[in-house]
Design an enzyme around this catalytic site. Structure first.
Site, PDB file in Angstrom:
ATOM      1  N   LEU A  23       0.586  -1.295   0.322  1.00  0.00           N
ATOM      2  CA  LEU A  23       0.011  -0.044  -0.254  1.00  0.00           C
ATOM      3  C   LEU A  23       0.966   1.139   0.005  1.00  0.00           C
ATOM      4  CD1 LEU A  23      -2.675  -0.702   2.569  1.00  0.00           C
ATOM      5  CD2 LEU A  23      -3.048  -0.585  -0.211  1.00  0.00           C
ATOM      6  N   ARG A  24       2.313   0.860   0.706  1.00  0.00           N
ATOM      7  CA  ARG A  24       3.205   2.087  -0.219  1.00  0.00           C
ATOM      8  C   ARG A  24       3.077   3.673   1.707  1.00  0.00           C
ATOM      9  NH1 ARG A  24       5.776  -1.274  -2.471  1.00  0.00           N
ATOM     10  NH2 ARG A  24       5.683  -1.200  -4.428  1.00  0.00           N
ATOM     11  N   ASN A  77       6.393  -3.404   3.635  1.00  0.00           N
ATOM     12  CA  ASN A  77       8.102  -2.447   3.401  1.00  0.00           C
ATOM     13  C   ASN A  77       6.910  -0.614   2.998  1.00  0.00           C
ATOM     14  OD1 ASN A  77       6.461  -3.490   1.519  1.00  0.00           O
ATOM     15  ND2 ASN A  77       7.863  -3.246  -0.121  1.00  0.00           N
ATOM     16  N   HIS A 134      10.369 -13.986   2.003  1.00  0.00           N
ATOM     17  CA  HIS A 134      10.448 -13.570   0.807  1.00  0.00           C
ATOM     18  C   HIS A 134      11.982 -14.235   0.105  1.00  0.00           C
ATOM     19  CE1 HIS A 134      11.618 -10.512  -2.881  1.00  0.00           C
ATOM     20  NE2 HIS A 134      12.826 -10.731  -2.508  1.00  0.00           N
ATOM     21  N   HIS A 162       4.841 -15.027  -2.651  1.00  0.00           N
ATOM     22  CA  HIS A 162       5.363 -15.906  -4.427  1.00  0.00           C
ATOM     23  C   HIS A 162       6.430 -16.860  -4.879  1.00  0.00           C
ATOM     24  CE1 HIS A 162       8.210 -12.615  -2.666  1.00  0.00           C
ATOM     25  NE2 HIS A 162       7.568 -11.834  -2.647  1.00  0.00           N
ATOM     26  N   ASP A 190       0.223  -9.424  -4.838  1.00  0.00           N
ATOM     27  CA  ASP A 190       1.627  -9.087  -4.853  1.00  0.00           C
ATOM     28  C   ASP A 190       1.522  -7.586  -5.278  1.00  0.00           C
ATOM     29  OD1 ASP A 190       4.027  -8.377  -4.273  1.00  0.00           O
ATOM     30  OD2 ASP A 190       5.184  -9.515  -5.576  1.00  0.00           O
ATOM     31  N   GLY A 196       7.794  -5.089  -9.813  1.00  0.00           N
ATOM     32  CA  GLY A 196       6.314  -4.665  -9.485  1.00  0.00           C
ATOM     33  C   GLY A 196       4.932  -3.768 -10.280  1.00  0.00           C
TER      34      GLY A 196
HETATM   35  O1  DOR Z   1       7.838  -7.238  -7.267  1.00  0.00           O
HETATM   36  C1  DOR Z   1       8.587  -7.022  -5.954  1.00  0.00           C
HETATM   37  N1  DOR Z   1       7.658  -5.814  -5.509  1.00  0.00           N
HETATM   38  N2  DOR Z   1       8.064  -8.020  -5.850  1.00  0.00           N
HETATM   39  C2  DOR Z   1       8.577  -7.979  -3.869  1.00  0.00           C
HETATM   40  O2  DOR Z   1       8.961  -9.164  -3.731  1.00  0.00           O
HETATM   41  C3  DOR Z   1       8.460  -6.170  -3.381  1.00  0.00           C
HETATM   42  C4  DOR Z   1       7.840  -5.719  -4.318  1.00  0.00           C
HETATM   43  C5  DOR Z   1       7.788  -4.422  -4.416  1.00  0.00           C
HETATM   44  O3  DOR Z   1       7.620  -3.501  -2.636  1.00  0.00           O
HETATM   45  O4  DOR Z   1       7.752  -2.890  -5.009  1.00  0.00           O
END
Ligand code: DOR
Length: 424
Positions: free
Chosen positions: A64-65, A95, A180, A233, A306, A325
């Site tokens: 969700l950032r 993260n 992960h 994943h 993901d 991502g």
């Molecule tokens: O593709 C990904 N993006 N894999 C991850 O494990 C982290 C994620 C991200 O947070 O951008």
């Protein structure tokens, strides 16, 4: 709150082993009855003939950032994207900036989601402080704050000793550690799967063993400690086989696969297309087929998106520099229909199990069910509607999808969350 009668659909609820014509009655935000021909009795009627009515989908793996990278996504845009995709529960990965490694940040995410009231947002706290892989967080505090699991996702817990202690600690709470799975030494700055395509493009590759070696280690540590590892994943055939064998031995290991790993291979990278840059990377057809088979035979417990939104300026950089991502919430269901239903790998009921019932079970949530008394969280799906994936129309701030331009089948028509029903 007015009573709502969802009438004439095909109700699929794997939690109740139900798949057939039925009506769903919703009262006071909860499922009041599921039965054939429920009388209207003054209720508002939603006619869903020809449609599937299923529990709202549950995503175990959403980025969700917020806090910290609101330019990539906010809790609000992420929740709206979830609704569009038919998800009524999402589990937010830690993260963020700062990382979700203490109660204050977890509380913030829960409170903001509650204020918005769009979908249920649950949290996955960090295993180590700052996700730095050095010092464990206060698990008791994080679980007490409502985290459904812990993970350093985006990073592995590379230190075996720390992972052992973390598994012992999490076991007290009977909750999983979501790994992960990658060995950073083997990733070695790689940007895609190590194979024919990476060689042709001259890009640094990530071998499948970067994942499977970590999966093997974590299975051994779960065996040693009696703790619960959930592998995020999954991407490689070796990992699937390791988990298949471990489950046969009774090791407490569960795992997930993304829609994109079920549908695509490293060929999707084409001419340096960053929309196919994900971590773990898309791998070979053999890997993809093993993931599909693992899902079919029950080795892989569930599907998780993901969803990893990024800004345009980041994703439009050189392949080496672009972040891993893609935006996944809004395409997940249709991609799964193409990869699993159209190909007759799974039935609709089995797909709903993988997208709702099983993830809810792993997260220990009373979701993914249309049981009487449960929160009225459900999705109405038109199984035969065709639509074109147009990322510029995503409600997520992440507008990058390897499925852009594809005509897909299966559309989310209505979403009901806590009894409030609307277009998605
Ligand atoms: O593709 C990904 N993006 N894999 C991850 O494990 C982290 C994620 C991200 O947070 O951008």
């Amino acid at each position: 709150m007015a009573t709502l009668l969802i009438k004439g659909g095909r109700v699929i609820d794997p939690s109740q082993t139900r798949d057939g014509a039925a009506d769903v009655l919703i009262e006071e935000g909860h499922i009041a009855a599921v039965d054939t021909a429920i009388p209207v009795n003054g209720a508002r009627v939603l006619d869903v003939s020809g449609k599937i009515v299923a529990p709202g989908l549950v995503d175990l793996h959403t980025h969700l950032r917020q806090p910290g990278r609101e330019d990539k996504e906010t809790i609000e845009t992420g929740c709206r994207a979830a609704r569009r995709g038919g998800f009524t529960t999402i589990c937010a990965m830690p993260n963020t900036t700062p990382a979700m490694d203490q109660r204050g940040i977890v509380d913030f995410v829960h409170q903001e989601a509650e204020r918005l009231g769009l979908v249920s947002v649950r949290t996955i706290g960090a295993i180590t402080k700052g996700r730095q892989g050095r010092e464990l967080t206060d698990f008791s505090e994080l679980f007490d704050a409502g985290c459904i699991a812990l993970s350093d996702d985006g990073n592995p817990v590379a230190d075996g000793f720390l992972m052992r202690r973390a598994l012992e600690y999490a076991k007290v709470f009977d909750r999983p550690l979501i790994q992960h799975a990658e060995d950073p030494a083997l990733v070695a700055g790689g940007v895609m799967h190590e194979g024919l395509v990476s060689t042709t493009l001259g890009l640094r590759g990530i071998p499948s063993e970067a994942e499977s070696i970590m999966v093997a280690r974590d299975i051994a540590l779960a065996e040693l400690t009696g703790g619960w590892v959930h592998v995020a994943h999954l991407s490689s055939a070796q990992s699937v086989e390791l988990i298949r064998q471990a489950k046969r031995r009774g090791v407490h290991v569960t795992c997930e696969v993304t829609p994109h790993h079920l549908a695509l291979t490293h060929e999707a990278v084409g001419e340096f297309d960053t929309r196919a840059k994900v971590n773990p990377p898309l791998r070979t057809e053999k890997d993809r087929a093993s993931l599909v088979e693992g899902l079919r035979d029950g080795t892989i417990d569930c599907i998780a998106t993901d969803h990893a939104p990024h800004t345009d300026w980041e994703k439009e950089a050189d392949f080496d520099a672009a972040p891993f991502g893609i935006s996944g919430l809004e395409t997940a269901l249709a991609v799964c229909v193409e990869a699993l239903i159209t190909t007759k790998v799974l039935t609709w009921s089995q797909l709903i199990e993988k997208l709702a019932t099983a993830p809810a079970r792993i997260a220990d949530l009373r979701a993914g069910t249309l049981a009487v008394g449960a929160s009225a969280d459900l999705v109405v799906i038109d199984p035969s509607a065709h639509w074109t994936v147009e990322p510029q129309r995503f409600v997520s701030k992440g507008r990058h999808s390897p499925f852009a331009g594809r005509v897909v089948t299966g559309a989310v028509e209505r979403v009901c969350y806590r009894g409030v029903e609307s277009e998605p």
